[in-house]
Motif scaffolding. Structure first.
Motif, short mmCIF file in Angstrom:
data_model
loop_
_atom_site.label_atom_id
_atom_site.label_comp_id
_atom_site.label_asym_id
_atom_site.label_seq_id
_atom_site.Cartn_x
_atom_site.Cartn_y
_atom_site.Cartn_z
N ALA A 41 12.42 67.36 -16.57
CA ALA A 41 12.88 66.77 -15.32
C ALA A 41 13.16 67.84 -14.28
O ALA A 41 12.80 67.69 -13.10
CB ALA A 41 14.14 65.93 -15.57
N ARG A 42 13.77 68.93 -14.69
CA ARG A 42 14.04 70.03 -13.76
C ARG A 42 12.74 70.62 -13.23
O ARG A 42 12.64 70.99 -12.06
CB ARG A 42 14.87 71.11 -14.46
N ALA A 43 11.74 70.71 -14.10
CA ALA A 43 10.44 71.24 -13.66
C ALA A 43 9.79 70.35 -12.61
O ALA A 43 8.96 70.82 -11.83
CB ALA A 43 9.51 71.39 -14.87
N ARG A 44 10.20 69.08 -12.58
CA ARG A 44 9.69 68.15 -11.57
C ARG A 44 10.63 68.04 -10.37
O ARG A 44 10.48 67.16 -9.54
CB ARG A 44 9.47 66.77 -12.21
N GLY A 45 11.61 68.92 -10.31
CA GLY A 45 12.50 68.97 -9.16
C GLY A 45 13.71 68.07 -9.24
O GLY A 45 14.39 67.87 -8.23
N ARG A 46 14.01 67.53 -10.42
CA ARG A 46 15.17 66.65 -10.55
C ARG A 46 16.40 67.43 -11.00
O ARG A 46 16.32 68.27 -11.91
CB ARG A 46 14.90 65.55 -11.60
N THR A 146 10.21 59.24 -22.05
CA THR A 146 8.98 60.02 -21.91
C THR A 146 8.52 60.13 -20.45
O THR A 146 7.38 60.48 -20.19
CB THR A 146 7.84 59.39 -22.74
N LEU A 147 9.41 59.85 -19.51
CA LEU A 147 9.06 59.83 -18.10
C LEU A 147 8.29 61.08 -17.68
O LEU A 147 7.30 61.00 -16.97
CB LEU A 147 10.33 59.69 -17.26
N TYR A 148 8.74 62.24 -18.12
CA TYR A 148 8.08 63.50 -17.77
C TYR A 148 7.49 64.19 -19.01
O TYR A 148 7.14 65.37 -18.95
CB TYR A 148 9.06 64.44 -17.09
N LEU A 149 7.41 63.48 -20.11
CA LEU A 149 7.00 64.11 -21.37
C LEU A 149 5.96 63.26 -22.11
O LEU A 149 6.01 63.16 -23.34
CB LEU A 149 8.21 64.34 -22.27
N GLU A 150 5.03 62.69 -21.40
CA GLU A 150 4.04 61.84 -22.06
C GLU A 150 3.16 62.63 -23.03
O GLU A 150 2.57 62.05 -23.94
CB GLU A 150 3.18 61.12 -21.03
N ASP A 151 3.08 63.95 -22.84
CA ASP A 151 2.27 64.77 -23.75
C ASP A 151 2.87 64.87 -25.14
O ASP A 151 2.21 65.34 -26.07
CB ASP A 151 2.05 66.17 -23.17
N LEU A 152 4.12 64.41 -25.30
CA LEU A 152 4.74 64.42 -26.62
C LEU A 152 4.32 63.23 -27.48
O LEU A 152 4.59 63.21 -28.68
CB LEU A 152 6.27 64.40 -26.50
N LEU A 153 3.66 62.25 -26.89
CA LEU A 153 3.26 61.08 -27.66
C LEU A 153 2.15 61.44 -28.65
O LEU A 153 1.25 62.22 -28.34
CB LEU A 153 2.80 59.97 -26.72
#
Length: 292
Positions: A41-46, A146-153
């Motif tokens: 989330a921080r990497a996306r500016g949150r 998984t909002l910012y972590l879809e690659d973990l699926l």
């Protein structure tokens, strides 16, 4: 209360805030997932503000968020108050809570007691949906973990060098269909089978203990099936696989792990697959529409 990130929501590298401006709340359990969520989330500016659970959450989370509030399991009113005062209008649930603690180590406040008494069926999804409704009443939306972590699926296909035998495919199909029926009752996500016989069904003890129980009965060669429960709210409590899962399977000489592709979290994927290959364990990701 520790503050070590920008309160404006800007990432350290100047990346503008992602869609959904304002702080992202994080209700954190145990394991690495809350840390990964905060970093993504921080990497996306949150900006991220977290509610952490004593005895569950990794203290390292404090270094990944701008504000953190430590609570005991059951302090729902305190959780809601912190998120509201922090200005969070979106919240993620991430990480594990040891379910057996609800009988020995929970400190419910008045808000939690009122909620608990309104829940008829005290099963995983029902409890989480009820908590989500309490958040919604405060103007806080639960967003997918998984909002910012879809690659973990988990991906589809056989992920290890070893492939299932014909007999193991039969057990996978058998276990998959039964696991889905058990899941409809919101009992658990994991089933252990061998020779088309059910050896263990996950309940409150969790996946690792289910694998141990079923694996001991199998005396080697068990097939572990882990699925998303039908109708499950995918915003939280997705099935998960990590190194500990494979090590637990090795303890009881379990042979195969089948999980639902695109609907299960797969942590440390490369390390897990390498370890499974060394142990001779099969890991396979299955698409649900192929197995129903």
């Amino acid at each position: 209360m520790k503050k070590n990130r920008s309160e404006t929501g800007a990432a350290c590298d100047g990346t503008p805030p992602a869609a959904g401006a304002g702080p992202l709340g994080l209700v954190a359990g145990g394991g690495q997932f809350p840390l990964l969520c905060a970093r993504a989330a921080r990497a996306r500016g949150r900006e991220v503000v977290a509610v952490a659970h004593r005895g569950e959450t990794d203290p390292a989370l404090a270094d990944e968020v701008s504000r953190i509030e430590w609570v005991h399991l059951g302090q729902l009113g305190r959780l809601l108050r912190f998120l509201r005062e922090a200005g969070a209008r979106e919240v993620q649930f991430a990480g594990t809570i040891t379910k057996k603690r609800i009988f020995r180590d929970v400190r419910p406040d008045l808000r939690a007691l009122n909620l608990w008494n309104r829940i008829d069926r005290r099963l995983d999804d029902g409890i989480l949906r009820a908590v989500a409704d309490e958040l919604a009443a405060e103007g806080i939306e639960v967003v997918p973990s998984t909002l910012y972590l879809e690659d973990l699926l988990a991906p589809a296909g056989v992920l290890t060098r070893r492939r299932p035998t014909r007999e193991q495919w039969d057990d996978i199909r058998f276990g998959w269909n039964i696991a889905k029926e058990i899941g409809r009752l919101d009992i658990g996500q994991c089933l252990v089978v061998k020779d088309r016989a059910v050896l263990a069904v996950e309940a409150i003890e969790g996946t690792d203990e289910t694998i141990r129980r079923g694996g001991r009965l199998a005396h080697g060669g068990a097939v572990v099936v882990k699925i998303l429960k039908p109708g499950q709210d995918t915003r939280f409590d997705l099935p998960a696989l990590g190194l500990r899962t494979v090590e637990t399977m090795a303890e009881v000489k379990a042979a195969v792990l089948a999980l639902e592709a695109g609907r299960a979290l797969f942590f440390d994927r490369r390390a897990v697959v390498q370890r499974a290959d060394r142990l001779g364990i099969v890991i396979v990701g299955l698409k649900g529409d192929e197995w129903t």
